[in-house]
Design a protein around this motif. Sequence first.
Motif, short mmCIF file in Angstrom:
data_model
loop_
_atom_site.label_atom_id
_atom_site.label_comp_id
_atom_site.label_asym_id
_atom_site.label_seq_id
_atom_site.Cartn_x
_atom_site.Cartn_y
_atom_site.Cartn_z
N GLN A 118 0.83 -1.20 0.00
CA GLN A 118 0.00 0.00 0.00
C GLN A 118 0.87 1.26 0.00
OE1 GLN A 118 -2.99 -0.09 3.13
NE2 GLN A 118 -3.38 -2.27 2.79
N TYR A 119 1.92 1.25 0.82
CA TYR A 119 2.83 2.41 0.84
C TYR A 119 3.55 2.56 -0.50
CZ TYR A 119 2.39 3.77 5.74
OH TYR A 119 1.91 4.26 6.93
N GLU A 120 3.96 1.43 -1.09
CA GLU A 120 4.61 1.48 -2.40
C GLU A 120 3.69 2.11 -3.44
OE1 GLU A 120 5.74 -2.53 -3.18
OE2 GLU A 120 7.27 -2.58 -1.61
N ALA A 121 2.40 1.75 -3.40
CA ALA A 121 1.44 2.29 -4.37
C ALA A 121 1.23 3.79 -4.15
CB ALA A 121 0.12 1.54 -4.25
N MET A 122 1.15 4.21 -2.89
CA MET A 122 0.94 5.63 -2.61
C MET A 122 2.12 6.48 -3.08
SD MET A 122 -1.07 6.02 1.03
CE MET A 122 -0.01 4.98 2.03
N GLN B 38 4.25 5.61 -5.38
CA GLN B 38 4.33 5.52 -6.84
C GLN B 38 3.48 6.61 -7.49
OE1 GLN B 38 3.19 1.70 -8.38
NE2 GLN B 38 4.48 1.91 -10.17
N ALA B 39 2.38 6.98 -6.82
CA ALA B 39 1.54 8.07 -7.33
C ALA B 39 2.30 9.39 -7.34
CB ALA B 39 0.28 8.20 -6.47
N GLU B 40 3.32 9.52 -6.48
CA GLU B 40 4.16 10.73 -6.45
C GLU B 40 5.38 10.59 -7.34
OE1 GLU B 40 3.58 13.46 -4.74
OE2 GLU B 40 2.43 13.01 -2.92
N GLY B 41 5.51 9.44 -8.02
CA GLY B 41 6.67 9.22 -8.87
C GLY B 41 7.91 8.77 -8.11
N VAL B 42 7.71 8.28 -6.87
CA VAL B 42 8.83 7.84 -6.03
C VAL B 42 8.76 6.32 -5.89
CG1 VAL B 42 9.88 7.95 -3.73
CG2 VAL B 42 8.90 10.01 -4.77
N PHE C 270 9.05 10.35 5.57
CA PHE C 270 9.06 10.28 4.10
C PHE C 270 7.75 10.83 3.53
CE2 PHE C 270 11.90 6.60 5.17
CZ PHE C 270 13.06 7.15 4.66
N MET C 271 6.63 10.47 4.14
CA MET C 271 5.33 10.92 3.63
C MET C 271 5.20 12.43 3.71
SD MET C 271 4.20 7.95 2.82
CE MET C 271 2.48 8.04 2.41
N PHE C 272 5.88 13.03 4.72
CA PHE C 272 5.83 14.48 4.87
C PHE C 272 6.77 15.18 3.88
CE2 PHE C 272 6.97 18.52 6.89
CZ PHE C 272 5.70 19.04 7.16
N ASP C 273 7.95 14.60 3.64
CA ASP C 273 8.96 15.25 2.79
C ASP C 273 8.67 15.13 1.30
OD1 ASP C 273 10.35 16.14 4.96
OD2 ASP C 273 11.77 14.46 5.00
N ILE D 49 11.87 15.35 -1.12
CA ILE D 49 12.18 14.20 -1.99
C ILE D 49 11.30 14.29 -3.22
CG2 ILE D 49 12.22 11.68 -2.12
CD1 ILE D 49 12.39 11.65 0.96
N GLY D 50 11.90 14.57 -4.35
CA GLY D 50 11.13 14.80 -5.57
C GLY D 50 10.84 13.52 -6.34
N ALA D 51 10.20 13.71 -7.50
CA ALA D 51 9.85 12.56 -8.35
C ALA D 51 11.12 11.87 -8.84
CB ALA D 51 9.02 13.03 -9.53
N ASN D 52 10.96 10.61 -9.23
CA ASN D 52 12.04 9.75 -9.74
C ASN D 52 13.06 9.36 -8.67
OD1 ASN D 52 10.96 9.87 -12.41
ND2 ASN D 52 11.97 11.88 -12.67
N ALA D 53 12.76 9.66 -7.40
CA ALA D 53 13.66 9.25 -6.32
C ALA D 53 13.41 7.78 -5.97
CB ALA D 53 13.45 10.12 -5.08
#
Length: 461
Positions: A370-374, A376-380, A422-425, A430-434
């Motif tokens: 679930q965390y991986e999917a969330m 992934q929506a941010e591109g991380v 991590f969820m806050f940053d 922490i930007g996309a593609n990280a």
Amino acid sequence: MTQLLKDLTPRQIVAELDQYIIGQHDAKRNVAIALRNRWRRMNSAADMQREITPNNILMIGATGVGKTEIARRLAKIADAPFIKVEASKFTEVGYVGRDVESMVRDLVEQAINMVRSAKKETVKVKAQQNVEDAILDILIPPVKPAGAPSVGFSNEHNDPDAELNERTRERFREKIRSGEMDDRKIDIDVQQSQTPNIGVLGGGVDDLSMMNIQEMIGNMMPKRGKKRKVTIAEARTILLEEEAAKLIDMDEVKEEAIRKAEDAGIIFIDEIDKVASSRSGNGGGPDVSREGVQRDLLPIVEGSAVNTKYGILHTDHILFIAAGAFHVAKPSDLIPELQGRFPIRVELQSLSENDFYQILKEPKNALTKQYEAMLQAEGVELTFDDEALRELARIAFEVNADVENIGARRLQTVLSHLMNDFMFDIPDVIGANAHVVVTKELVGQKLNGLVKNRDLSQFIL
């Protein structure tokens, strides 16, 4: 429904449950047999169908070990109406809780929604055509009003205006289907329900009577249309609901829903131990209302006719699954008549450290996934090392042992503390593609301090 159950053998049902629930094989086997028995009953001799009653199940186990999840997943596998109620809601100060029969009415509502949704799918194509025609009538009204009588010989096919109008409508129909005109706004008429909210002073009116009064007054009041300016995309959604409702025979829906609830319904009664009263008591105090709830539950579970707004429903073949931790009370503290209505008793085991590890890794809906999917929506991209999962399992198990055993739910609090930074940053720091990797060292750094401080962990974990 019968065909679906035929294709599900007990082993297949257990295999499906294994995809979401770790361990508890005894409980899974018993619910799988109960589900398969429904198909066996419906395909037995006609004179025996009424005689074969379901073996209701009593699940005994601490919170968070999978009791509710097993029942909910079972209903989803069988596409069966499912309702979860808490026995404690039927007993409050002075025993003024909800009417026990309300659980059956809630089950019928669930069945109505399921059957209506299935019927909507069958009429969806026709409803979409009607919606397209309605939108086209607003955009490009036909030259000849629909249904206008023709006198004598019609030369409509030779009318150039009618041909041009029809070609234009077809071009616009293609644009509507392709979504080119989704942002264009149009005026539509929306039917508004005029059912009032009615209350009765002084009480004395049960839920069913109140629903019937409101429905009767709502039917007497004229339905009002309201003009709304919406985009074509919104209009398509609103009008599709209205057109589908017109094409569905609600009497057929009610009959099928009652039948589905009777033959396939599952009612999960949680916290049954909260209404169990000690036989050693003096018969006073709260035990009176607890025993009252049990006696109210008894006719529902053993089979009775319940009045609902859609018709009479017989509860003889509904599968009842009761569950409770039974930390204070014992199953034998239930009144004997109710005990006899739950002949299958299953004890669910407390979760081990290895169970926690598997829960984090294997199920389709695992918290880590679930965390991986969330993210992934941010591109991380997020990954968990295997050693990190084992460390998380160890910490969750240790906190459960030392503070309070809340089962698999402990993993949510532990993972939440681990991932909050991590969820806050993301995405500011922490930007996309990280790529975020959770290691054993990171888990220790974030959580070991909380685990060591027992007083603090009582409040936080």
